[in-house]
Design a protein around this motif. Structure first.
Motif, PDB file in Angstrom:
ATOM      1  N   ARG A  12       0.839  -1.200   0.000  1.00 60.61           N
ATOM      2  CA  ARG A  12       0.000   0.000   0.000  1.00 60.61           C
ATOM      3  C   ARG A  12       0.875   1.252   0.000  1.00 60.61           C
ATOM      4  NH1 ARG A  12      -5.245   0.266   2.020  1.00 60.61           N
ATOM      5  NH2 ARG A  12      -4.904  -1.780   2.966  1.00 60.61           N
ATOM      6  N   PHE A  13       0.471   2.223  -0.798  1.00 56.36           N
ATOM      7  CA  PHE A  13       1.099   3.535  -0.748  1.00 56.36           C
ATOM      8  C   PHE A  13       0.239   4.448   0.115  1.00 56.36           C
ATOM      9  CE2 PHE A  13       3.454   2.072  -4.449  1.00 56.36           C
ATOM     10  CZ  PHE A  13       4.705   2.621  -4.206  1.00 56.36           C
ATOM     11  N   VAL A  20       5.073   9.950  -0.103  1.00 60.35           N
ATOM     12  CA  VAL A  20       4.273   8.779   0.224  1.00 60.35           C
ATOM     13  C   VAL A  20       5.151   7.765   0.944  1.00 60.35           C
ATOM     14  CG1 VAL A  20       2.656   9.017  -1.715  1.00 60.35           C
ATOM     15  CG2 VAL A  20       4.765   7.695  -2.015  1.00 60.35           C
ATOM     16  N   GLU A  21       4.491   6.854   1.663  1.00 58.82           N
ATOM     17  CA  GLU A  21       5.175   5.717   2.268  1.00 58.82           C
ATOM     18  C   GLU A  21       4.736   4.442   1.573  1.00 58.82           C
ATOM     19  OE1 GLU A  21       6.173   6.896   6.901  1.00 58.82           O
ATOM     20  OE2 GLU A  21       4.363   5.716   6.444  1.00 58.82           O
ATOM     21  N   LEU A  22       5.695   3.587   1.287  1.00 56.72           N
ATOM     22  CA  LEU A  22       5.419   2.261   0.768  1.00 56.72           C
ATOM     23  C   LEU A  22       5.380   1.298   1.947  1.00 56.72           C
ATOM     24  CD1 LEU A  22       5.151   0.168  -1.519  1.00 56.72           C
ATOM     25  CD2 LEU A  22       7.657   0.151  -1.671  1.00 56.72           C
ATOM     26  N   THR A  34       8.237  -0.576   6.126  1.00 52.77           N
ATOM     27  CA  THR A  34       7.740   0.688   5.584  1.00 52.77           C
ATOM     28  C   THR A  34       8.915   1.504   5.069  1.00 52.77           C
ATOM     29  OG1 THR A  34       5.906   0.702   7.166  1.00 52.77           O
ATOM     30  CG2 THR A  34       6.419   2.777   6.088  1.00 52.77           C
ATOM     31  N   THR A  40       8.701  10.719  -5.287  1.00 51.65           N
ATOM     32  CA  THR A  40       7.975   9.641  -5.976  1.00 51.65           C
ATOM     33  C   THR A  40       8.546   9.341  -7.352  1.00 51.65           C
ATOM     34  OG1 THR A  40       6.348  11.262  -6.791  1.00 51.65           O
ATOM     35  CG2 THR A  40       5.816  10.095  -4.745  1.00 51.65           C
ATOM     36  N   ILE A  43       9.456   5.741  -8.145  1.00 52.66           N
ATOM     37  CA  ILE A  43       8.513   4.806  -8.762  1.00 52.66           C
ATOM     38  C   ILE A  43       8.714   4.794 -10.274  1.00 52.66           C
ATOM     39  CG2 ILE A  43       6.075   4.232  -9.082  1.00 52.66           C
ATOM     40  CD1 ILE A  43       5.536   5.788  -6.454  1.00 52.66           C
ATOM     41  N   TYR A 126      -2.139  -5.163  -4.202  1.00 52.44           N
ATOM     42  CA  TYR A 126      -1.669  -3.780  -4.254  1.00 52.44           C
ATOM     43  C   TYR A 126      -2.872  -2.856  -4.101  1.00 52.44           C
ATOM     44  CZ  TYR A 126      -0.733   0.757  -6.277  1.00 52.44           C
ATOM     45  OH  TYR A 126      -0.662   2.116  -6.476  1.00 52.44           O
ATOM     46  N   GLY A 128      -3.630   1.315  -4.158  1.00 51.02           N
ATOM     47  CA  GLY A 128      -3.057   2.643  -4.307  1.00 51.02           C
ATOM     48  C   GLY A 128      -3.526   3.336  -5.563  1.00 51.02           C
ATOM     49  N   HIS A 132       0.928   5.221  -8.868  1.00 51.24           N
ATOM     50  CA  HIS A 132       1.871   4.594  -7.949  1.00 51.24           C
ATOM     51  C   HIS A 132       2.000   3.086  -8.167  1.00 51.24           C
ATOM     52  CE1 HIS A 132       1.083   8.091  -4.909  1.00 51.24           C
ATOM     53  NE2 HIS A 132       1.953   8.426  -5.851  1.00 51.24           N
TER      54      HIS A 132
END
Length: 414
Positions: A12-13, A20-22, A34, A40, A43, A126, A128, A132
């Protein structure tokens, strides 16, 4: 209808101040790796690494393909490229810190039974925004050190490939769109007991002929194929109308029930900077249709003005060249436009697939979906595995599934 399989891993983003955090999570472990992506563009860079890596991988596979399968002497070079590309993607997206990478690998191993035959295939979900989306299938999270080691043993090569998520798990993408994708799981046959399918093709592709031949012979008891399209005199507006309203018939009438699958076997051109100019290239007798993303957006908006009956929209199968690849910054152009059209799921390829390999994937995929009644995610996963085990060909990873992986035929087992 079986219960929807819960994911073993959720990727999740999460928006945070400045980026953002992955985040990776699982019900099977308390670990929650995390990674902060303040920029970004990482990505985009990860997708660029994949695009270039898949291009080189395809060249190697074609170079060492002997007409039936990849030759053993080509496996070391192929394995090395896959391992290097996958690890570079992970370190670019997540971290180059050895401790954190080891923890990430440990998380994936604890979260799934990825190496235990006989258990349900784990689901990785996934969640998001479309911009992303990351190519999870191509990342060897399960074994960072051994994947890519030199070997001419096909069994060892296949075993090494299981380090990649796409060869060990079903990947389910839940894109956060303006409206949610309908989650009706049934691909419902007509009153005659056969699934309705529209077949759109480029008539110069031998693979398209092979796919159509299988569907109308081996698959004829399970699927009723309308087409091939485009028909003589049809243009982009005609094809867009067929996609928008899956009850469409050539004489202007409408089916009583919508078709359940729309299959494209065609060329795709993404060699342009503007994603609106990406196009599907269709050809039939007396018809040559170039269907741009911009055309679809225009026609779908125009047709929406007349309203559309609430119906379960078909699965889209894009067995075409590069349908999910394109510019790394706009990688979901084709899948997104179909999902926003409320199509329940889309399959596309991340690289231009050689004709023969595309047809081999399609045949196995439809055997599983139509004849054995497997859900969409399992059918795509097992078709990938078929290319790998039967042909030593890892390009099946290039097939990505968006939307509802639980789609399956009602009473699908013959």
């Amino acid at each position: 209808m079986p219960d929807r399989q819960a994911p073993s891993v959720t990727v999740r983003f999460v928006p945070i101040l400045g980026g953002v955090e992955l985040e990776f999570s699982s019900p099977h472990t308390t670990a929650r790796p995390t990674f902060n992506l303040s920029d970004t563009s990482r990505i985009t860079l990860t997708r660029k690494i994949l695009r270039d890596g898949l291009r080189d991988l395809k060249s190697l596979v074609v170079k060492h393909f002997d007409g039936a399968r990849v030759c053993n002497e080509g496996l070391p070079e192929i394995a090395a490229l896959m391992g290097t590309t996958g690890r570079l993607m992970i370190s670019t997206l997540c971290s180059q810190n050895p401790r954190l990478l080891n923890q990430l690998q440990d998380f994936w191993r604890r979260a799934t039974r990825w190496d235990t035959p006989g258990h349900p295939i784990p689901v990785v979900e996934y969640v998001g925004q479309p911009e992303h989306v990351i190519p999870i299938e191509h990342m060897p999270f399960f074994d960072l050190s051994r994947c890519g080691r030199s070997t001419t043993d096909p069994d060892m090569f296949v075993e090494q490939c299981r380090a990649f998520v796409g060869f060990s798990c079903v990947v389910r993408r839940k894109l956060l769109l303006d409206s949610p994708i309908p989650q009706r799981d049934e691909l419902r046959p007509s009153a005659q007991g056969r699934l309705q399918m529209r077949f759109l093709r480029h008539s110069k592709l031998k693979g398209a002929d092979a796919e159509y031949s299988w569907l109308t012979s081996d698959g004829r008891d399970r699927v009723d194929v309308l087409g091939p399209f485009p028909a003589e005199g049809e243009n982009a507006a005609d094809i867009a109308a067929q996609i928008f309203d899956p009850r469409w018939l050539p004489d202007g009438a409408r089916r009583s029930e919508p078709e359940q699958i729309q299959h494209f076997s065609c060329h795709c051109d993404t060699n342009t900077k503007d994603p609106l100019d990406y196009e599907l290239q269709l050809r039939g007798e007396g018809a040559d249709v170039r269907l741009r993303v911009g055309d679809l957006k225009d026609h779908f908006t125009r047709l929406a003005g007349d309203g559309r009956t609430d119906m379960a929209m078909p699965l889209i199968v894009l067995n075409a060249c590069g349908t999910s690849a394109a510019d790394p910054e706009s990688a979901t152009s084709f899948p997104r436009i179909f999902l926003e059209n409320e199509n329940r799921a889309v399959i596309g390829t991340e690289v231009a697939m050689p004709d023969r390999m595309a047809a081999a994937f399609s045949k196995k995929f439809y055997e599983l979906l139509l004849l054995k009644g497997e859900p969409l995610g399992i059918a795509a996963h097992e078709a990938r595995a078929h290319l790998l085990t039967e042909f030593r060909n890892p390009l099946g990873l290039a097939y990505s599934v968006y939307g509802n992986t639980e789609l399956r035929i009602v009473n699908g087992v013959v």
